[in-house]
Design a protein around this motif. Structure first.
Motif, PDB file in Angstrom:
ATOM      1  N   HIS A 140       0.938  -1.290  -0.017  1.00 33.14           N
ATOM      2  CA  HIS A 140       0.160   0.034  -0.048  1.00 33.14           C
ATOM      3  C   HIS A 140       0.892   1.238   0.046  1.00 33.14           C
ATOM      4  O   HIS A 140       0.377   2.411  -0.339  1.00 33.14           O
ATOM      5  N   HIS A 141       2.015   1.146   0.331  1.00 35.59           N
ATOM      6  CA  HIS A 141       2.896   2.340   0.125  1.00 35.59           C
ATOM      7  C   HIS A 141       3.539   2.944  -1.185  1.00 35.59           C
ATOM      8  O   HIS A 141       3.636   3.961  -1.161  1.00 35.59           O
TER       9      HIS A 141
ATOM     10  N   GLN B 279       2.124   3.609  -3.793  1.00 33.24           N
ATOM     11  CA  GLN B 279       1.504   4.826  -4.247  1.00 33.24           C
ATOM     12  C   GLN B 279       1.977   6.308  -3.822  1.00 33.24           C
ATOM     13  O   GLN B 279       1.860   7.282  -4.086  1.00 33.24           O
ATOM     14  N   ASN B 280       2.629   6.107  -2.740  1.00 30.97           N
ATOM     15  CA  ASN B 280       3.492   7.361  -2.079  1.00 30.97           C
ATOM     16  C   ASN B 280       4.845   7.155  -2.472  1.00 30.97           C
ATOM     17  O   ASN B 280       5.646   8.251  -2.096  1.00 30.97           O
ATOM     18  N   LEU B 281       5.338   6.360  -3.290  1.00 29.68           N
ATOM     19  CA  LEU B 281       6.913   6.421  -3.348  1.00 29.68           C
ATOM     20  C   LEU B 281       7.047   6.760  -5.044  1.00 29.68           C
ATOM     21  O   LEU B 281       8.415   6.994  -5.492  1.00 29.68           O
ATOM     22  N   THR B 282       6.087   6.624  -5.913  1.00 31.12           N
ATOM     23  CA  THR B 282       6.188   7.054  -7.367  1.00 31.12           C
ATOM     24  C   THR B 282       5.038   7.686  -7.775  1.00 31.12           C
ATOM     25  O   THR B 282       3.931   7.591  -7.487  1.00 31.12           O
ATOM     26  N   ASP B 283       5.242   8.721  -8.701  1.00 31.59           N
ATOM     27  CA  ASP B 283       4.139   9.567  -8.993  1.00 31.59           C
ATOM     28  C   ASP B 283       3.295   8.625 -10.221  1.00 31.59           C
ATOM     29  O   ASP B 283       2.505   9.265 -10.795  1.00 31.59           O
TER      30      ASP B 283
ATOM     31  N   HIS C  40      -1.163   6.378  -9.001  1.00 28.74           N
ATOM     32  CA  HIS C  40      -2.037   7.666  -8.572  1.00 28.74           C
ATOM     33  C   HIS C  40      -2.765   7.390  -7.136  1.00 28.74           C
ATOM     34  O   HIS C  40      -3.135   8.112  -6.425  1.00 28.74           O
ATOM     35  N   GLY C  41      -2.871   6.024  -6.943  1.00 29.32           N
ATOM     36  CA  GLY C  41      -3.740   5.625  -5.975  1.00 29.32           C
ATOM     37  C   GLY C  41      -3.932   4.053  -5.931  1.00 29.32           C
ATOM     38  O   GLY C  41      -4.047   3.441  -6.925  1.00 29.32           O
TER      39      GLY C  41
ATOM     40  N   HIS D  15      13.817   6.066  -2.637  1.00 27.26           N
ATOM     41  CA  HIS D  15      13.010   6.353  -1.165  1.00 27.26           C
ATOM     42  C   HIS D  15      13.726   5.083  -0.204  1.00 27.26           C
ATOM     43  O   HIS D  15      13.704   5.256   0.967  1.00 27.26           O
TER      44      HIS D  15
END
Length: 152
Positions: free
Chosen positions: A29-30, A32-36, A39-40, A148
């Motif tokens: 679930h992480h 989505q926060n590590l690559t643009d 998106h979700g 990251h």
């Protein structure tokens, strides 16, 4: 002409294989926060992100187009640091009967690792191109994520 195929890429990264495997097997679930490029994601059905019967809904960009699908974990092999994901529904089902990502983190001698991605697929018909855009997507995401993981 076969409609089924496999495409693989291997990417040398700086973070250790154990960190990579932990992320993809236990902290998916992480992403989505590590690559643009992602998106979700949200849990569509199930108890958590890492249970084999759980289904996640993903939104991401492939070949410049916002794309969606659902995903479930088919298997996790801790000894070989390998996770197999089955992708389906959404944009996947428009082009493919079968679509899987095989992730493997392999230790190397320099303290980093090699990330091997394999896309296994079966196209609906010969007019559908092999999913080279997914290999490019995985390659770019791997580069983003490595930066990251080095900070963690």
């Amino acid at each position: 002409m076969s409609l089924a195929g496999k495409i693989s890429t291997e990417i040398g990264v700086h973070a250790a294989a154990a960190k990579w495997f932990n992320l993809f097997a236990k902290q998916l679930h992480h992403i989505q926060n590590l690559t643009d490029r992602v998106h979700g994601t949200k849990l569509h059905r199930g108890e958590d992100f890492h249970h084999n019967e759980s289904i996640k809904h993903w939104t991401y960009t492939i070949d410049g187009k916002v794309t969606t699908c659902q995903e479930s974990i088919e298997s996790i092999d801790e000894a070989n640091k390998t996770v197999i994901y089955k992708l389906f529904d959404g944009d996947i089902d428009l082009h493919f009967k079968l679509f899987k990502f095989v992730f493997q983190a392999i230790d190397n001698n320099s303290g980093g690792s090699i990330i091997k991605w394999t896309v296994e697929y079966e196209r609906l018909d010969k007019e559908v191109d092999p999913p080279y855009g997914y290999i490019e997507f995985l390659h770019k995401c791997t580069r983003d994520i490595d930066a990251h993981l080095l900070k963690a």
